[in-house]
Design an enzyme around this catalytic site. Structure first.
Site, short mmCIF file in Angstrom:
data_model
loop_
_atom_site.label_atom_id
_atom_site.label_comp_id
_atom_site.label_asym_id
_atom_site.label_seq_id
_atom_site.Cartn_x
_atom_site.Cartn_y
_atom_site.Cartn_z
N LYS A 129 0.72 -1.15 0.18
CA LYS A 129 -0.03 -0.08 0.07
C LYS A 129 0.73 1.32 0.03
O LYS A 129 0.41 2.34 -0.73
CB LYS A 129 -0.90 0.11 1.34
CG LYS A 129 -2.15 -0.98 1.24
CD LYS A 129 -3.18 -0.41 1.97
CE LYS A 129 -4.28 -1.68 1.61
NZ LYS A 129 -5.70 -1.48 2.51
N LYS B 162 -3.93 -10.89 -7.52
CA LYS B 162 -5.44 -11.34 -6.79
C LYS B 162 -6.28 -10.44 -7.28
O LYS B 162 -6.31 -9.29 -7.48
CB LYS B 162 -4.91 -11.44 -5.32
CG LYS B 162 -4.94 -10.14 -4.62
CD LYS B 162 -5.04 -10.11 -3.16
CE LYS B 162 -5.34 -8.66 -2.54
NZ LYS B 162 -5.42 -8.31 -1.39
N LYS C 225 -10.62 -5.10 -5.53
CA LYS C 225 -11.22 -3.65 -6.08
C LYS C 225 -10.33 -2.62 -6.43
O LYS C 225 -10.60 -2.12 -7.34
CB LYS C 225 -11.86 -3.11 -4.46
CG LYS C 225 -13.21 -4.09 -4.13
CD LYS C 225 -13.65 -3.62 -2.67
CE LYS C 225 -13.39 -4.67 -1.78
NZ LYS C 225 -14.01 -4.55 -0.49
P1 AMP Z 1 -10.99 -6.79 1.79
O1 AMP Z 1 -11.96 -6.80 0.65
O2 AMP Z 1 -9.70 -6.46 1.19
O3 AMP Z 1 -11.43 -6.16 3.12
O4 AMP Z 1 -10.98 -8.33 2.07
C1 AMP Z 1 -12.16 -9.00 2.62
C2 AMP Z 1 -11.96 -10.37 2.75
O5 AMP Z 1 -11.90 -11.04 1.53
C3 AMP Z 1 -10.56 -10.81 3.43
O6 AMP Z 1 -10.62 -11.89 4.46
C4 AMP Z 1 -9.58 -10.96 2.24
O7 AMP Z 1 -8.61 -11.99 2.64
C5 AMP Z 1 -10.77 -11.87 1.37
N1 AMP Z 1 -10.02 -11.46 0.01
C6 AMP Z 1 -9.95 -10.24 -0.75
N2 AMP Z 1 -9.66 -10.53 -1.93
C7 AMP Z 1 -9.55 -11.79 -2.20
C8 AMP Z 1 -8.93 -12.79 -3.02
N3 AMP Z 1 -8.70 -12.38 -4.42
N4 AMP Z 1 -8.83 -14.00 -2.94
C9 AMP Z 1 -9.04 -14.67 -1.75
N5 AMP Z 1 -9.55 -13.84 -0.88
C10 AMP Z 1 -9.83 -12.31 -0.87
#
Ligand code: AMP
Ligand code: TRP
Length: 329
Positions: free
Chosen positions: A111, A191, A194
């Site tokens: 980040k 990965k 967003k």
């Molecule tokens: P975030 O949207 O970054 O707050 O992520 C929310 C949850 O989704 C967390 O547990 C992340 O580890 C999981 N997550 C986000 N992107 C991925 C991805 N591409 N593959 C697997 N898990 C994800």
């Protein structure tokens, strides 16, 4: 019942990575634990954002999570900033956190690279707030995707450090991964996330999903329809592994290896299976969109319950630290 805690940032739409990496697991195990799920708005403000749209995103995320199947009666989904204990405990944990450990965190380094003009202290302190989230409720089980494992290990370290200095207070939490802890984006390289434009959102219509799937990367060796492919290295086949029934997966793999089917045929099959997951989520979303007052009320009630639990932990923490334990609001 063991205590489960997880969080998600309100930084945009829910996508397949969130769903298959974490949220589907939340839904599957929600009756086996006492569950806290937090919309972590205080984490999200560590990067540039627009306050005018942010409020709406927080509520949309709540609607999205309930649409995925979280049970409003059984789980405590709440908004992090409605519970002052999170920031309070963060400060305390800051005092037992070695700076070097924060500087080594992969997500911080990523980040910081992406937001060079805004490398604020909050970005560095992000994992400490995350540890406070979990431990404020004495969470033991933390279902997340692969990218969060380092942060959960860090939270366990913080619990150990606090316990050894002030006496046993916090449990040692463990990450709980799904069978698909890392979903790649449509680019097949990084990965799904967003911040990269490489995602399929849970609320994307069939047409939009197809617009995204049709040009998505497949096995680069399959240039012509007649070239045989290698499903094991194809990102589209990775998605099949998540949504397509075993038998059909075998057929698709065989069709690809023998050039019996083309990439577009394979993607059409994927579209059908993907929509079997997304359609019910989208239907529930439509239904819940008409019940916004109800959702708001549940979030308010959960916030109040969480404030109570959090206050209990903070009294215990402050007593152990020799701080004034009287909780004054
Ligand atoms: P975030 O949207 O970054 O707050 O992520 C929310 C949850 O989704 C967390 O547990 C992340 O580890 C999981 N997550 C986000 N992107 C991925 C991805 N591409 N593959 C697997 N898990 C994800
Ligand atoms: N950092 C997590 C993410 O980016 C979100 C999060 C915040 C979280 N607090 C948490 C996850 C506590 C699990 C437990 O996905």
């Amino acid at each position: 019942m063991k205590i489960l805690f997880s969080g998600i940032q309100p930084t945009g739409l829910l996508h397949l990575g969130n769903y298959f990496g974490a949220v589907r697991n939340w839904v599957d195990i929600q009756y086996d634990y006492s569950c806290y799920f937090s919309i972590v708005d205080l984490h999200a403000v560590t990067i540039q954002y627009d306050p005018k749209v942010f409020v709406g995103q927080i509520f949309e995320l709540a609607l999205g999570l309930y649409s995925c199947g979280l049970d409003p009666e059984k789980t405590k989904l709440f908004i992090q900033s409605e519970v002052p204990g999170h920031a309070d405990l963060t400060w305390i944990f800051n005092t037992v956190t070695p700076l070097g450990e924060l500087e080594r965190m992969t997500q911080f380094k990523d980040k910081a690279r992406q937001n060079r003009q805004n490398i604020n202290v909050g970005l560095l302190d992000y994992p400490v707030l995350q540890a406070a989230d979990i431990l404020l409720y004495k969470g033991e089980v933390v279902p997340v995707g692969q990218d969060q494992v380092q942060h959960i290990e860090f939270a366990r370290e913080i619990a150990r450090k606090f316990n050894s200095r002030y006496g046993r207070t916090f449990p040692e939490c463990q990450a709980k991964l799904t069978k698909t802890p890392r979903i790649l984006g449509l680019d097949g390289e990084s990965k799904m996330s967003k911040s990269q434009d490489n995602y399929i959102a849970l609320l994307d219509s069939r047409d939009v999903v197809w617009e995204k799937l049709a040009p998505a990367k497949t096995d680069p060796a399959r240039v012509r329809r007649t070239d045989p492919g290698t499903p094991e290295i194809c990102n589209i086949f990775n998605y099949h592994k998540v949504v397509t029934p075993e038998e059909e997966q075998q057929e698709v793999a065989e069709g690809c290896r023998t050039a019996g089917i083309g990439c577009l045929d394979c993607k059409k099959k994927l579209l059908g299976n993907l929509m079997k997951v997304l359609d019910p989520i989208q239907e529930r979303y439509q239904e819940l969109s008409g019940k916004r007052d109800y959702v708001r009320q549940v979030l308010d009630e959960n916030g109040a319950k969480c404030r109570k639990t959090a206050a209990g932990t903070m009294i215990e923490v402050k007593e152990k630290m020799g701080l004034n334990p009287v909780w004054k609001i």
